[in-house]
Design an enzyme around this catalytic site. Structure first.
Site, PDB file in Angstrom:
ATOM      1  CG  ASP A 187     -44.372  38.363  53.279  1.00 28.81           C
ATOM      2  OD1 ASP A 187     -43.965  38.965  52.580  1.00 28.81           O
ATOM      3  OD2 ASP A 187     -45.430  38.352  53.835  1.00 28.81           O
ATOM      4  CE1 TYR A 326     -45.067  44.688  55.676  1.00 23.80           C
ATOM      5  CE2 TYR A 326     -47.425  43.994  54.703  1.00 23.80           C
ATOM      6  CZ  TYR A 326     -45.691  43.721  54.657  1.00 23.80           C
ATOM      7  OH  TYR A 326     -45.039  43.081  53.350  1.00 23.80           O
ATOM      8  CG  HIS A 378     -41.244  37.181  49.096  1.00 26.78           C
ATOM      9  ND1 HIS A 378     -40.606  36.993  50.186  1.00 26.78           N
ATOM     10  CD2 HIS A 378     -42.185  38.066  49.305  1.00 26.78           C
ATOM     11  CE1 HIS A 378     -41.436  37.345  50.613  1.00 26.78           C
ATOM     12  NE2 HIS A 378     -42.213  37.646  50.395  1.00 26.78           N
TER      13      HIS A 378
END
Length: 400
Positions: A187, A326, A378
């Site tokens: 990630d 982000y 994930h």
């Protein structure tokens, strides 16, 4: 309120012990807020998001039976530290192996993860002889909290993107006295780790990723503009193309909001249940795994695993500060970056996309390990720690 650290006075490059301090008032306030949740109507179809029955089961357990103190005792018993780098306090776990020739390894989490993701791999990697491996497979572990996450400081100015974090991690390893080391991430942890590799700092021997940025330019372009797959793809490559196309069409809503307007997410800073729902809806496979746990069918992650992490976000008040990563990053998440140092790749079947070997070989010319494993998604280190640890050992064995 925030959990705080007892750090004493800090100057320059000092590394200080860090103590977790969560008050009973914080925990009582959390339970009160969970119990007072204003519930919406039930979804009309399951695909509309986190199902009401799932989040209500989570909330009931959180407000009545979940015990943060049990987790806190285990977490706080580990060696926590904090040090200021580039104007921000960086929190990290630093667990040294008893084996003299252990290889230093820095492991970076992502969102909505934290250092809690890596707790299950600490013993297998630092004490390998207790887990069926040899002393020659031992690692010294450094597990930092990203800026704005967990017990790390929250940047008060813009600029903390994965490139800047990568520079900070290089400084951290140098500050700890490690002249040679390896790095791992998934990630955002992969984004940071690959940026470390691109810096080519003296002493970084190689990296491992469980979410490789290996998508070729023609594939990335076709997905971005909605074109069909380029001709000549193998069956494996076509599958990866289809999975990526579906993910970008249906699975990135959370990322778009945080990339464009992270400060607007006041609701998840004010409502614990809102925060939990936002975090567990990261991707379909992860959500299904978590929903099973709250339906009495745990596999890989337990109810406590999930709530340890969500409660950690709540107590540190990092819902919005973590989301800003982000906004900060301008990197294409899955596109190949031109990493030239040795790389190991492990493909977990329920990851956001199944990277084909052919793409990995193009993205990483010094690919030293590639393996597709049978189970995991994930949050690989968290849900499949044994397999994950075996993959780390296999990747870096040739670099010792």
């Amino acid at each position: 309120m925030e959990a705080t650290g007892s750090t004493g006075t800090a100057t320059g490059t000092e590394v200080r012990p860090f103590t977790i301090d969560v008050s009973e008032e914080q925990l009582a306030d959390l339970r009160r807020r969970v119990s007072a949740t204003n519930w919406p109507d039930r979804e009309t179809v399951p695909s509309q998001g986190v199902r009401l029955e799932t989040i209500q089961a989570l909330a009931e357990y959180w407000a009545t039976d979940y015990d943060w103190r049990r987790f806190e005792a285990r977490f706080a018993a580990l060696p926590h530290f904090i040090t200021e780098i580039d104007g921000v306090d960086i929190h990290f776990l630093h667990v040294r192996s008893e084996h003299e020739d252990a290889l230093p390894l820095i492991v970076t989490h992502g969102w909505p993860g934290s250092t809690i993701e890596q707790l299950k791999i600490i013993s297998p990697l630092t004490r390998p002889t207790e887990h069926g491996a040899s002393a020659s497979d031992a690692f010294h572990l450094v597990i930092p909290s990203l800026p704005g996450y967990g017990f790390s400081g929250k940047p008060t100015a813009a600029g903390w993107d994965p490139i800047r974090i990568a520079r900070a991690w290089v400084e951290l390893m140098s500050r700890l006295g490690y002249t040679e080391f390896v790095a791992q991430g998934g990630d955002w942890g992969n984004a940071v780790t690959e940026q470390m590799a691109l810096l080519k700092p003296r002493g970084l021997l190689g990296i491992h990723t469980n979410m490789p940025a290996a998508v070729p330019p023609d594939i990335s372009k076709a997905i971005a503009i909605g074109d069909p797959p380029p001709p000549g793809l193998s069956a494996e490559e076509k599958t990866a193309f289809e999975v990526l196309t579906h993910f970008f069409a249906t699975g990135v809503g959370y990322a778009i909001e945080m990339a464009n307007r992270p400060q607007t997410l006041y609701g998840i800073a004010d409502s614990p249940v809102g925060l939990a729902a936002w975090m567990i809806d990261h991707d379909v496979r992860s959500y299904e795994l978590i929903a099973r746990a709250f339906a009495g069918q745990p596999g890989g992650l337990s109810r406590d695993d999930v709530l340890d992490n969500v409660t950690h976000y709540w107590l540190t008040n990092t819902a919005i500060s973590s989301a800003r990563l982000y906004w900060e990053s301008k990197l294409a998440f899955f596109d190949a970056k031109g990493v030239e140092i040795p790389v190991g790749v492990t493909v977990f079947p329920d990851e956001l996309y199944p990277a084909p070997r052919s793409w990995a070989e193009r993205a990483y010319p010094k690919l030293i390990h590639f393996n597709k494993v049978a189970e995991g998604g994930h949050f690989a280190a968290w849900e499949q720690p044994q397999t994950f640890s075996e993959e780390i050992r296999a990747t870096f064995r040739s670099l010792r």
